[in-house]
Design an enzyme around this catalytic site. Structure first.
Site, mmCIF file in Angstrom:
data_model
loop_
_atom_site.group_PDB
_atom_site.id
_atom_site.type_symbol
_atom_site.label_atom_id
_atom_site.label_comp_id
_atom_site.label_asym_id
_atom_site.label_seq_id
_atom_site.Cartn_x
_atom_site.Cartn_y
_atom_site.Cartn_z
ATOM 1 N N LYS A 158 0.833 -1.203 0.000
ATOM 2 C CA LYS A 158 0.000 0.000 0.000
ATOM 3 C C LYS A 158 0.871 1.257 0.000
ATOM 4 O O LYS A 158 1.949 1.270 0.592
ATOM 5 C CB LYS A 158 -0.881 0.040 1.262
ATOM 6 N N GLY A 165 -8.332 3.101 -1.821
ATOM 7 C CA GLY A 165 -8.082 2.044 -2.800
ATOM 8 C C GLY A 165 -7.023 2.357 -3.833
ATOM 9 O O GLY A 165 -6.648 1.494 -4.611
ATOM 10 N N LYS A 201 -0.612 -8.074 5.652
ATOM 11 C CA LYS A 201 -1.227 -9.356 5.330
ATOM 12 C C LYS A 201 -2.483 -9.026 4.511
ATOM 13 O O LYS A 201 -3.254 -8.145 4.878
ATOM 14 C CB LYS A 201 -1.603 -10.064 6.639
ATOM 15 N N LEU A 203 -6.132 -9.578 3.426
ATOM 16 C CA LEU A 203 -7.340 -10.243 3.922
ATOM 17 C C LEU A 203 -8.252 -10.503 2.720
ATOM 18 O O LEU A 203 -8.581 -9.586 1.970
ATOM 19 C CB LEU A 203 -8.035 -9.368 4.977
ATOM 20 N N HIS A 208 -16.285 -4.337 5.318
ATOM 21 C CA HIS A 208 -15.793 -2.992 5.637
ATOM 22 C C HIS A 208 -16.742 -2.396 6.669
ATOM 23 O O HIS A 208 -17.876 -2.059 6.348
ATOM 24 C CB HIS A 208 -15.750 -2.134 4.379
ATOM 25 N N HIS A 235 -14.336 0.965 -5.029
ATOM 26 C CA HIS A 235 -14.127 1.839 -3.876
ATOM 27 C C HIS A 235 -15.174 2.936 -3.736
ATOM 28 O O HIS A 235 -15.006 3.858 -2.939
ATOM 29 C CB HIS A 235 -12.701 2.398 -3.853
ATOM 30 N N GLU A 275 -11.987 3.333 10.159
ATOM 31 C CA GLU A 275 -12.340 2.267 9.217
ATOM 32 C C GLU A 275 -11.613 0.982 9.556
ATOM 33 O O GLU A 275 -10.396 0.999 9.774
ATOM 34 C CB GLU A 275 -11.928 2.659 7.793
ATOM 35 N N ASN A 289 -10.895 8.530 8.696
ATOM 36 C CA ASN A 289 -11.372 9.717 7.967
ATOM 37 C C ASN A 289 -11.698 10.814 8.961
ATOM 38 O O ASN A 289 -12.433 10.597 9.917
ATOM 39 C CB ASN A 289 -12.613 9.377 7.150
ATOM 40 N N ARG A 291 -13.456 13.581 8.701
ATOM 41 C CA ARG A 291 -14.512 14.440 8.160
ATOM 42 C C ARG A 291 -15.882 13.819 8.437
ATOM 43 O O ARG A 291 -15.984 12.668 8.857
ATOM 44 C CB ARG A 291 -14.353 14.542 6.639
HETATM 45 C C1 MV4 Z 1 -6.976 -4.098 2.500
HETATM 46 C C2 MV4 Z 1 -7.682 -5.171 1.900
HETATM 47 C C3 MV4 Z 1 -7.288 -6.450 2.247
HETATM 48 N N1 MV4 Z 1 -6.259 -6.648 3.113
HETATM 49 N N2 MV4 Z 1 -5.993 -4.344 3.377
HETATM 50 C C4 MV4 Z 1 -8.999 -0.670 -0.068
HETATM 51 C C5 MV4 Z 1 -9.117 0.783 0.199
HETATM 52 C C6 MV4 Z 1 -8.356 1.075 1.406
HETATM 53 N N3 MV4 Z 1 -9.163 1.875 2.256
HETATM 54 C C7 MV4 Z 1 -8.002 -0.238 2.009
HETATM 55 N N4 MV4 Z 1 -8.468 -1.232 1.108
HETATM 56 C C8 MV4 Z 1 -8.267 -2.545 1.352
HETATM 57 N N5 MV4 Z 1 -7.292 -2.828 2.229
HETATM 58 C C9 MV4 Z 1 -5.642 -5.595 3.652
HETATM 59 N N6 MV4 Z 1 -4.623 -5.805 4.499
HETATM 60 C C10 MV4 Z 1 -8.718 -4.893 1.016
HETATM 61 C C11 MV4 Z 1 -9.010 -3.558 0.731
HETATM 62 C C12 MV4 Z 1 -10.135 -3.347 -0.149
HETATM 63 C C13 MV4 Z 1 -11.302 -2.700 0.281
HETATM 64 C C14 MV4 Z 1 -11.443 -2.206 1.569
HETATM 65 C C15 MV4 Z 1 -12.588 -1.572 1.968
HETATM 66 C C16 MV4 Z 1 -13.648 -1.429 1.100
HETATM 67 C C17 MV4 Z 1 -13.540 -1.914 -0.166
HETATM 68 C C18 MV4 Z 1 -12.379 -2.547 -0.593
HETATM 69 C C19 MV4 Z 1 -12.289 -3.047 -1.889
HETATM 70 C C20 MV4 Z 1 -11.151 -3.659 -2.302
HETATM 71 C C21 MV4 Z 1 -10.061 -3.810 -1.447
#
Ligand code: MV4
Length: 446
Positions: A158, A165, A201, A203, A208, A235, A275, A289, A291
């Site tokens: 990331k 996203g 890692k 997931l 969410h 997203h 989140e 966030n 806001r």
């Molecule tokens: C992740 C994940 C799986 N594993 N982190 C996407 C946006 C950002 N806010 C974090 N995101 C994710 N982080 C780990 N370690 C999967 C996502 C993710 C996701 C998270 C929240 C809502 C929608 C999503 C769609 C795709 C991937």
């Protein structure tokens, strides 16, 4: 309390803030681009100032123009809404330097949470559970390999400057780690001008879930429960609900307390959302966030608390109007985002709304900035409005939502209403059995 608030936003959220100000006897100033001269927020505000041409960079993101609008109207505070300048720490500092209130958190907290590495380190230090991963940034491929071996594949790379996203790459195994890291780095460099990366890692099938918090900036903080925002596409959230169908009372109280205690320790001021990814009964912090969020009305529906009233009170130096023990969660609420988009491809569909009729009745709220005859401009997001339905149980809420979707008429542009009319009859939705990938898989099926 403030006597005049300038609302540095447009659309439904500008109206939402205007309404709260009016209820508290605060005068309102709307700002708008030339494309929004006929917008509802301009009509309903006490005063309005045109701040520039249609592109947001020259109007709603134009700090000098917004400052000038504050000066000529004598506004004593700015509410940024969501998007635009709402998470711009520099904007908050500039307002402070001009003795204008910023209706949001302290600039230092906006800045910390804007850097996803710092945000995660801060969260962890405050006792919030985080996803296993690198301790801060990964500075080399060697370091990335070491972390990946420790936490196990698949891993997710990331960008520190990312969020929502952008700037993420999954590495399924050691063979693709080097490519994933260098691709992610160059994408982050191009998108944000910053290629600092961290690793977690991955997931596979999380939900969410986000916790609404409020701090008074003086060491007191509360939580207002959670929202489940797992139904999303690329997203963009599509459907949000509170409470989450996946949590019981004990899990809610436990994570809520962790979040509120953390915000108290931080001295956080105003509204915030923490989140999480939620998988196999465990919460993992991903971002915070700083806001008011689009989906805040589902929290308002089940708590009866006006989040914008709270924001205004706190920003003006007041106290939270409720104590944790006074907050009760009643029934169930669902929000559907009605966008001017094709209900399958999500292609934007700007243009004139020829017919418009909104549902009503007990437990029904429509937050929207449009009206019949309104022309949706092509320059901004495609949100027509939000339908928020409340019921005594999730089943009651779903029955009411189905009725509201039947009543809702938006003609002249494509809208996502037909998608919701399909979703409401799906067994997985009825059961609350969905994760963050459910909607994208469902949309691929035809
Ligand atoms: C992740 C994940 C799986 N594993 N982190 C996407 C946006 C950002 N806010 C974090 N995101 C994710 N982080 C780990 N370690 C999967 C996502 C993710 C996701 C998270 C929240 C809502 C929608 C999503 C769609 C795709 C991937």
């Amino acid at each position: 309390m403030f006597s005049k608030v300038l609302i540095a936003n447009r659309g439904e959220i500008a109206l939402r803030i205007l309404r709260a100000c009016k209820e508290l006897g605060i005068e309102t100033v709307a700002v708008h681009s030339t494309a929004d001269a006929h917008a509802m927020h301009v009509r309903l505000a006490d005063e309005s100032v045109c701040i520039g041409p249609p592109p947001a960079g020259e109007s709603y993101l134009n700090i000098p123009q917004i400052l000038a609008a504050c000066e000529i109207t004598n506004a004593d505070a700015v509410h940024p809404g969501y998007g635009f300048l709402s998470e711009n720490a520099r904007f908050a500092e500039i307002l402070e330097a001009h003795n204008i209130g910023f209706i949001g958190p302290k600039s230092e907290h906006i800045r910390v949470m804007g850097d996803k590495i710092q945000a995660k380190q801060t969260a962890e230090s405050l006792g919030i559970p985080v996803v296993p991963g690198s301790d801060g940034a990964v500075r080399s491929l060697e370091e990335a390999r070491k972390v990946a071996e420790e936490i196990g594949y698949p891993v997710l790379i990331k960008a520190a400057a990312g969020g929502g996203g952008r700037g993420m790459k999954v590495a399924e195994n050691a063979d693709v780690l080097a490519t994933a890291l260098s691709t992610a780095k160059s994408e982050a460099k191009a998108a944000f001008g910053d290629d600092a990366m961290y690793m977690e890692k991955y997931l596979g099938k999380p939900r969410h879930i986000e916790v609404q918090v409020f701090g008074d900036g003086k060491g007191n903080a509360i939580h207002l429960g959670e929202r489940d925002c797992s139904l999303q596409r690329r997203h963009q959230k599509v459907w949000e609900e509170a409470p989450s169908p996946a949590l019981n009372v004990e899990a809610r109280e436990k994570i809520g307390k962790v979040c509120a205690d953390a915000m108290a320790k931080l001295g956080y001021s105003g509204a915030g959302t923490i989140e999480f990814l939620y998988e196999n009964g465990e919460f993992y912090f991903i971002e915070m966030n700083t806001r008011l969020q689009v989906e805040h009305p589902v929290t308002e529906a089940i708590t009866g608390i006006d989040l914008v009233h709270e924001q205004l009170r706190i920003a003006a130096g007041g106290e939270l109007s409720v104590k944790q023990e006074d907050i009760q969660f009643e029934g169930h609420a669902i929000e559907c985002r009605i966008n001017a988009e094709d209900p399958r491809t999500f292609m934007p569909s700007p243009g004139t709304i020829t017919h418009y009729h909104t549902p009503g009745g007990l437990g029904v709220r429509v937050d929207s900035g449009v009206y019949q005859g309104y022309k949706i401009p092509p320059y901004y997001d495609s949100l027509i409005g939000k339908l928020i339905v409340h019921g005594r149980s999730r089943v009651d809420c779903m029955m009411r939502l189905r009725r509201c979707l039947d009543e809702f008429v938006v003609d002249g542009v494509n809208s996502t209403l037909p998608l919701f009319r399909d979703l409401i009859d799906h067994q997985d939705i009825a059961n609350g059995a969905y994760d963050i990938h459910w909607l994208e898989k469902y949309l691929e099926l035809d």
